[in-house]
Design a protein around this motif. Structure first.
Motif, PDB file in Angstrom:
ATOM      1  N   PRO A 111      48.611  47.887  29.865  1.00 38.47           N
ATOM      2  CA  PRO A 111      47.541  48.711  29.316  1.00 38.47           C
ATOM      3  C   PRO A 111      47.438  48.658  27.798  1.00 38.47           C
ATOM      4  N   GLY A 112      48.482  48.179  27.125  1.00 38.35           N
ATOM      5  CA  GLY A 112      48.432  48.211  25.661  1.00 38.35           C
ATOM      6  C   GLY A 112      48.320  49.642  25.196  1.00 38.35           C
ATOM      7  N   ASP A 113      47.298  49.924  24.379  1.00 38.06           N
ATOM      8  CA  ASP A 113      47.154  51.288  23.864  1.00 38.06           C
ATOM      9  C   ASP A 113      46.326  52.172  24.799  1.00 38.06           C
ATOM     10  N   MET A 114      46.072  51.721  26.014  1.00 33.60           N
ATOM     11  CA  MET A 114      45.176  52.468  26.906  1.00 33.60           C
ATOM     12  C   MET A 114      45.900  53.133  28.055  1.00 33.60           C
ATOM     13  N   LYS A 115      47.206  53.328  27.885  1.00 32.21           N
ATOM     14  CA  LYS A 115      47.981  53.907  28.971  1.00 32.21           C
ATOM     15  C   LYS A 115      47.326  55.211  29.450  1.00 32.21           C
ATOM     16  N   ASN A 116      47.160  55.352  30.762  1.00 30.85           N
ATOM     17  CA  ASN A 116      46.592  56.556  31.385  1.00 30.85           C
ATOM     18  C   ASN A 116      45.163  56.872  30.961  1.00 30.85           C
ATOM     19  N   ALA A 117      44.489  55.935  30.357  1.00 28.41           N
ATOM     20  CA  ALA A 117      43.107  56.215  29.962  1.00 28.41           C
ATOM     21  C   ALA A 117      42.245  56.354  31.215  1.00 28.41           C
ATOM     22  N   PRO A 118      41.284  57.280  31.205  1.00 26.67           N
ATOM     23  CA  PRO A 118      40.431  57.464  32.382  1.00 26.67           C
ATOM     24  C   PRO A 118      39.637  56.203  32.715  1.00 26.67           C
ATOM     25  N   LEU A 119      39.478  55.358  31.709  1.00 26.83           N
ATOM     26  CA  LEU A 119      38.738  54.119  31.923  1.00 26.83           C
ATOM     27  C   LEU A 119      39.416  53.243  32.972  1.00 26.83           C
ATOM     28  N   LEU A 120      40.713  53.415  33.143  1.00 27.17           N
ATOM     29  CA  LEU A 120      41.457  52.541  34.045  1.00 27.17           C
ATOM     30  C   LEU A 120      41.577  53.103  35.470  1.00 27.17           C
ATOM     31  N   THR A 121      40.801  54.137  35.770  1.00 29.85           N
ATOM     32  CA  THR A 121      40.900  54.679  37.129  1.00 29.85           C
ATOM     33  C   THR A 121      39.758  54.162  37.988  1.00 29.85           C
ATOM     34  N   PHE A 122      39.853  52.925  38.373  1.00 27.73           N
ATOM     35  CA  PHE A 122      38.922  52.363  39.356  1.00 27.73           C
ATOM     36  C   PHE A 122      39.629  51.280  40.121  1.00 27.73           C
ATOM     37  N   CYS A 123      39.033  50.827  41.205  1.00 29.10           N
ATOM     38  CA  CYS A 123      39.597  49.694  41.932  1.00 29.10           C
ATOM     39  C   CYS A 123      38.489  49.099  42.792  1.00 29.10           C
ATOM     40  N   PRO A 124      38.698  47.875  43.277  1.00 26.65           N
ATOM     41  CA  PRO A 124      37.660  47.252  44.100  1.00 26.65           C
ATOM     42  C   PRO A 124      37.446  48.068  45.379  1.00 26.65           C
ATOM     43  N   LEU A 125      36.211  48.099  45.853  1.00 26.83           N
ATOM     44  CA  LEU A 125      35.904  48.837  47.077  1.00 26.83           C
ATOM     45  C   LEU A 125      35.143  47.943  48.030  1.00 26.83           C
ATOM     46  N   PRO A 126      35.375  48.120  49.325  1.00 23.24           N
ATOM     47  CA  PRO A 126      34.641  47.301  50.291  1.00 23.24           C
ATOM     48  C   PRO A 126      33.194  47.753  50.379  1.00 23.24           C
ATOM     49  N   GLY A 127      32.376  46.906  50.946  1.00 21.17           N
ATOM     50  CA  GLY A 127      31.000  47.280  51.220  1.00 21.17           C
ATOM     51  C   GLY A 127      30.067  46.984  50.066  1.00 21.17           C
ATOM     52  N   ASP A 128      28.822  47.450  50.242  1.00 15.60           N
ATOM     53  CA  ASP A 128      27.770  47.147  49.295  1.00 15.60           C
ATOM     54  C   ASP A 128      27.484  48.325  48.401  1.00 15.60           C
ATOM     55  N   ARG A 129      26.522  48.099  47.536  1.00 15.72           N
ATOM     56  CA  ARG A 129      26.115  49.148  46.608  1.00 15.72           C
ATOM     57  C   ARG A 129      25.739  50.413  47.388  1.00 15.72           C
ATOM     58  N   ARG A 130      26.205  51.578  46.908  1.00 16.70           N
ATOM     59  CA  ARG A 130      25.910  52.846  47.563  1.00 16.70           C
ATOM     60  C   ARG A 130      25.125  53.742  46.634  1.00 16.70           C
ATOM     61  N   GLY A 131      24.718  54.873  47.192  1.00 17.62           N
ATOM     62  CA  GLY A 131      23.834  55.789  46.477  1.00 17.62           C
ATOM     63  C   GLY A 131      24.462  56.408  45.249  1.00 17.62           C
ATOM     64  N   ARG A 132      23.653  57.099  44.473  1.00 16.52           N
ATOM     65  CA  ARG A 132      24.148  57.767  43.272  1.00 16.52           C
ATOM     66  C   ARG A 132      25.165  58.823  43.639  1.00 16.52           C
ATOM     67  N   HIS A 133      26.086  59.051  42.751  1.00 12.89           N
ATOM     68  CA  HIS A 133      27.143  60.060  42.901  1.00 12.89           C
ATOM     69  C   HIS A 133      28.121  59.744  44.021  1.00 12.89           C
ATOM     70  N   SER A 134      28.041  58.551  44.592  1.00  8.84           N
ATOM     71  CA  SER A 134      29.049  58.186  45.587  1.00  8.84           C
ATOM     72  C   SER A 134      30.288  57.678  44.865  1.00  8.84           C
ATOM     73  N   LEU A 135      31.388  57.540  45.608  1.00  6.55           N
ATOM     74  CA  LEU A 135      32.621  56.994  45.030  1.00  6.55           C
ATOM     75  C   LEU A 135      32.368  55.569  44.523  1.00  6.55           C
ATOM     76  N   TRP A 136      31.597  54.828  45.320  1.00  3.03           N
ATOM     77  CA  TRP A 136      31.279  53.455  44.956  1.00  3.03           C
ATOM     78  C   TRP A 136      30.586  53.394  43.592  1.00  3.03           C
ATOM     79  N   ALA A 137      29.611  54.265  43.409  1.00  4.36           N
ATOM     80  CA  ALA A 137      28.858  54.281  42.157  1.00  4.36           C
ATOM     81  C   ALA A 137      29.767  54.642  40.986  1.00  4.36           C
ATOM     82  N   LEU A 138      30.698  55.590  41.244  1.00  2.00           N
ATOM     83  CA  LEU A 138      31.616  55.991  40.180  1.00  2.00           C
ATOM     84  C   LEU A 138      32.492  54.815  39.752  1.00  2.00           C
ATOM     85  N   MET A 139      33.028  54.138  40.751  1.00  4.20           N
ATOM     86  CA  MET A 139      33.894  52.993  40.466  1.00  4.20           C
ATOM     87  C   MET A 139      33.120  51.902  39.722  1.00  4.20           C
ATOM     88  N   GLU A 140      31.898  51.679  40.168  1.00  2.00           N
ATOM     89  CA  GLU A 140      31.094  50.637  39.522  1.00  2.00           C
ATOM     90  C   GLU A 140      30.834  50.986  38.064  1.00  2.00           C
TER      91      GLU A 140
END
Ligand SMILES: Nc1nc2c(ncn2[C@@H]2O[C@H](COP(=O)(O)OP(=O)(O)OP(=O)(O)O)[C@@H](O)[C@H]2O)c(=O)[nH]1
Ligand SMILES: [Mg+2]
Lengths: 470, 337
Positions: free
Chosen positions: A231-260
């Motif tokens: 992480p360098g200087d970004m340890k625990n930064a909120p920017l790093l809280t995502f991961c790949p998700l299965p499936g296609d683009r989902r609606g607004r406010h979904s987990l998928w949209a947040l991760m994207e």
């Protein structure tokens, strides 16, 4: 006009003249930014340390023209060009390599930078007439190799990246490592409303999976995004809280949209910044490749390394995306691909190692040539830890290497396996045809004050900087 | 390579006894050439060695027989002479005997020196052949021996001592043979090339000025001949040939044979154009023009001598050019007039 004024005036004139001279001198001072790229553990930190040390001590670079022709004056470390980037800890790394108990530097955790001024006598009479001694400022940057694999993300959308990563995680050798994270990914519903708790959990599992990929033997190279493990200087930064998700683009406010959203934010504020600040301004580039490490890792490790390499070289592929075409088109005019740690094999094998490397980078090479930059390949060792010796074995003479392997304290003679001259490196039916041990830095390296011993570092420098030092 | 041969040749990685190993270099069977690797550099055609070309066998027999006859005649005459001197007086006899022995000893010494100088010339030709081969093959393990042979050639040269020490420091066991040859070229021979070029420059200015100022054609012919010979010997000595009289003759013959190879033989017309084309002053004074032409010829002789005496052939990037000498000479008319 009074005399006083007159002296003032001439004084001012002289001062002005001096200043002009200074400015002209500064203008004549060249600057070259050398990009040292390489996947993790490829040997970047050792390369930069050896390069700086050899330029400072100037005793072991016979193939560097400016040295051979006696025009080199001296080199010296200078203050940082960018105040907000930490300094490359050359002294500490050198101390580690040459101390009483020689050891390799730790894996790099963050970015650092160093500026070195090289003073030399110009080769052409014309330039000598203007200036008897010129200065070239060399700027090098060191960073964790993990970050390099972030660059190809710039070209991928979240959906594309997710598909690719999930696919990889479901297949060996990664499948056993990714079980926990995949189980989580299959259990959640990407279309459900975003919960910060879910995002955190997913990111944590994904990070654990990446760490496992890095830890296993043979190590895997393709680890994205790089900041999750370094992480360098970004340890625990909120920017790093995502991961790949299965499936296609989902609606607004979904987990998928947040991760994207976070993925895109990562791309713009981390990757693009890293790129524009450190890659977009390069003049020359050296790509360090640990070919031998990949061979050591067997067919699976080799395939993974090749894929990671391909991805990291993607920037050089024709028509991939505008930004790198611009980069190549306007600035970088020489690229060196170097197989590092060549001292792991007997010197008679270096030719075959180079041929192998040529095969690895053939595509990138032809593209770079097409863009008009010069490309060279080379087998080198930044710090030569072994000698080539000849041993009798069952009536045959074997060329072996002799050095002290890491973790032991007596020299060993090792026949690491011959690299075939072709590209078929894993002949069928052979379990482990290679065994390259890592060696300790040699005791008393550079104690003669001539700089760290190396293999072909001078030829690499001649290709990368030679024409700037004409 | 078929599967079976690979199996027989294949050796699994292993650790070996550290005491049973020897550092490089080790004498061994000739290394197998790397297949499919063509020498990358554009090389000059190898300098020809005129081994017994022209001289027919009959001619050599004739020369040998004549030499034998002369030697026998000389021997008889000397014996005769000695006998007669001793008959005249003991003192004269001793004197003549002393003179004869001095003559024999010094003739022997001279012969020895000549032979040695011829051997050195042959040695350099061999080295050049080896260097060519090593650069083409880029193998490993022979470079050290080549560097050793070269160091022996320049043994006892105080001017080259620091350079040879530097060369020894620069070569490591990681360099392949081609790299060793390139290092020698850069570290040792480049300096000699510069010195040889300076010698050539000086000689061509000398001949040019001598020709321009000499009152009679005979004199300048003699001066030019003498200066050219001297230049060839200077250059040969510089590169380590140390020529004797026969050695010089041999060298000159080689040079003649290689004039074309060295790429400096152009038609006389070309030379004249070189000399006259650039300078009006030269056209005005034929003597000065003549001087420039002779100077250029001397330069050509010097450069050919460099090609002939260098233990590693010039590559395309470092071959000496007439360019600087030419510009230097073309300023001559202005200096003289
Ligand atoms: N024998 C030998 N080993 C080397 C050489 N260069 C690097 N190594 C080995 O490779 C390891 C990694 O080298 P580093 O320079 O730390 O690699 P890096 O690219 O900076 O790695 P990250 O900082 O993790 O990206 C070292 O610990 C050494 O074991 C070399 O020239 N010779
Ligand atoms: Mg590092």
């Amino acid at each position: 006009m009074r005399i006083q004024d007159l002296t003032d005036l001439t004084g001012a004139g002289t001062r002005l003249f001096d200043q002009l001279g200074d400015a002209a001198g500064r203008m004549l001072e060249g600057e070259i930014r050398l990009g040292v790229t390489g996947l993790r553990r490829a040997g970047k930190t050792v390369f930069v340390t050896a390069l700086v040390d050899n330029l400072l001590k100037a005793g072991r670079l016979p193939f560097l023209d400016v040295m051979a022709s006696g025009r080199f004056r001296a080199a010296r470390l200078k203050p940082q060009p960018d105040a907000d980037v930490p300094r490359f800890e050359y002294e500490r790394h050198l101390e580690a390599l040459t101390g009483p108990a020689p050891d390799w530097p730790q894996p790099t955790r963050g970015i650092s930078q160093l500026r070195l001024a090289i003073r030399y006598r110009p080769g052409s009479a014309l330039r000598r007439a203007v200036q008897t001694a010129s200065t070239l400022n060399l700027v090098v940057v060191d960073y964790p190799g993990e970050w390099l694999l972030d660059l190809p993300l710039l070209r991928l959308s979240f959906a594309q990246w997710s598909t690719m990563t999930l696919d990889m995680a479901r297949h060996p050798p990664r499948a056993p490592l990714s079980a926990d994270w995949l189980a989580w990914a299959d259990s959640i519903d990407p279309a459900a409303p975003a919960e910060e708790e879910d995002a955190r959990r997913g990111a944590a599992l994904y990070t654990a999976y990446l760490h496992a990929c890095r830890r296993i033997e043979p190590g895997l190279s393709l680890i994205q995004p790089g900041r999750f493990v370094e992480p360098g200087d970004m340890k625990n930064a909120p920017l790093l809280t995502f991961c790949p998700l299965p499936g296609d683009r989902r609606g607004r406010h979904s987990l998928w949209a947040l991760m994207e959203e976070r993925y895109d934010a990562y791309k713009t504020s981390v990757v693009r910044r890293f790129f524009t600040e450190h890659f977009a301004r390069l003049d020359r580039q050296v790509v360090l490749i640990d070919v031998l490490g990949a061979l050591n890792a067997g067919p699976i490790g080799l395939a993974d390394m090749k894929r990671a390499l391909q991805l990291s070289l993607e920037p050089f592929r024709h028509g991939s995306s505008g930004w790198l075409d611009w980069l190549l088109g306007t600035r970088i005019d020489r690229v060196l691909f170097a197989a590092t740690k060549a001292d792991h094999i007997a010197a008679s094998q270096h030719g075959n190692l180079k041929t192998l490397l040529d095969g690895f980078v053939a595509e990138a090479r032809s593209h770079i040539r097409f863009e008009g930059a010069a490309v060279e390949t080379m087998a080198l060792a930044s710090l030569k830890c072994t000698d080539t010796v000849i041993t009798e074995h069952e009536g045959r003479q074997l060329r072996c290497v002799r050095g002290i392997p890491v973790g032991r304290d007596r020299p060993t003679v090792l026949f690491p396996g011959d690299i075939p001259p072709g590209h078929e490196v894993f002949p069928p039916g052979r379990e482990r045809p290679y065994s390259f041990l890592s060696f300790k830095p040699p005791a008393g390296a550079g104690a003669d004050g001539r700089g760290l011993p190396h293999v072909r570092l001078d030829q690499a420098l001649q290709f990368l900087l030679g024409d700037y030092l004409e | 390579m078929t599967e079976s041969t690979r199996d027989r040749d294949w050796i699994a990685p292993m650790e070996l006894d550290p005491d049973g190993s020897a550092p490089l270099p080790v004498e061994e069977e000739a290394p197998e050439p790397v297949p499919g690797v063509e020498p990358e550099v554009e090389r000059l055609p190898a300098v020809r060695a005129m081994r017994g070309a022209g001289g027919s066998r009959v001619g050599r027999w004739l020369a040998g027989a004549l030499a034998a006859i002369v030697a026998v005649a000389l021997g008889f005459d000397t014996a005769d002479l000695l006998a007669r001197s001793f008959a005249t007086s003991l003192a004269l006899g001793v004197l003549v005997a002393a003179a004869v022995s001095v003559a024999v000893v010094s003739a022997g010494a001279m012969l020895l020196r000549e032979l040695r100088s011829l051997r050195r010339l042959r040695r350099i030709e061999e080295l050049r052949g080896t260097a060519d081969r090593l650069e083409g093959e880029a193998g490993h393990g022979e470079g050290d021996r080549f560097a050793g042979a070269l160091a022996r050639l320049y043994d006892g040269r105080p001017d080259l001592e620091p350079v040879l020490v530097r060369l020894k420091d620069a070569i490591t066991d990681a360099h392949d043979d081609a790299e060793v040859v390139r290092l020698i070229d850069r570290e040792v021979l480049a300096g000699l090339d510069r010195a040889a070029y300076q010698l050539t420059l000086r000689a061509s200015r000398d001949t040019a000025i001598a020709t321009a100022l000499s009152p009679a054609a005979v004199i300048d012919l003699a001066v030019v001949l003498w200066r050219n010979l001297k230049l060839v010997r200077e250059i040969a000595t510089l590169y380590g040939v140390r020529p004797g009289y026969f050695g010089s003759l041999r060298l000159l013959r080689r040079m003649l044979a290689n004039l074309a190879v060295a790429g400096v033989a152009e038609s006389a017309h070309h030379v004249a154009v070189d000399a006259l084309g650039g300078s009006l002053a030269a056209a005005i004074s034929t003597r000065v023009g003549q001087g420039v032409i002779n100077g250029l010829l001397t330069a050509r002789v010097g450069i050919t001598a460099m090609h002939t005496c260098r233990p590693v052939a010039f590559g395309p990037h470092n071959r000496p050019s007439l360019g600087r000498i030419r510009t230097e000479l073309l300023t001559l008319p202005k200096q003289v007039l």
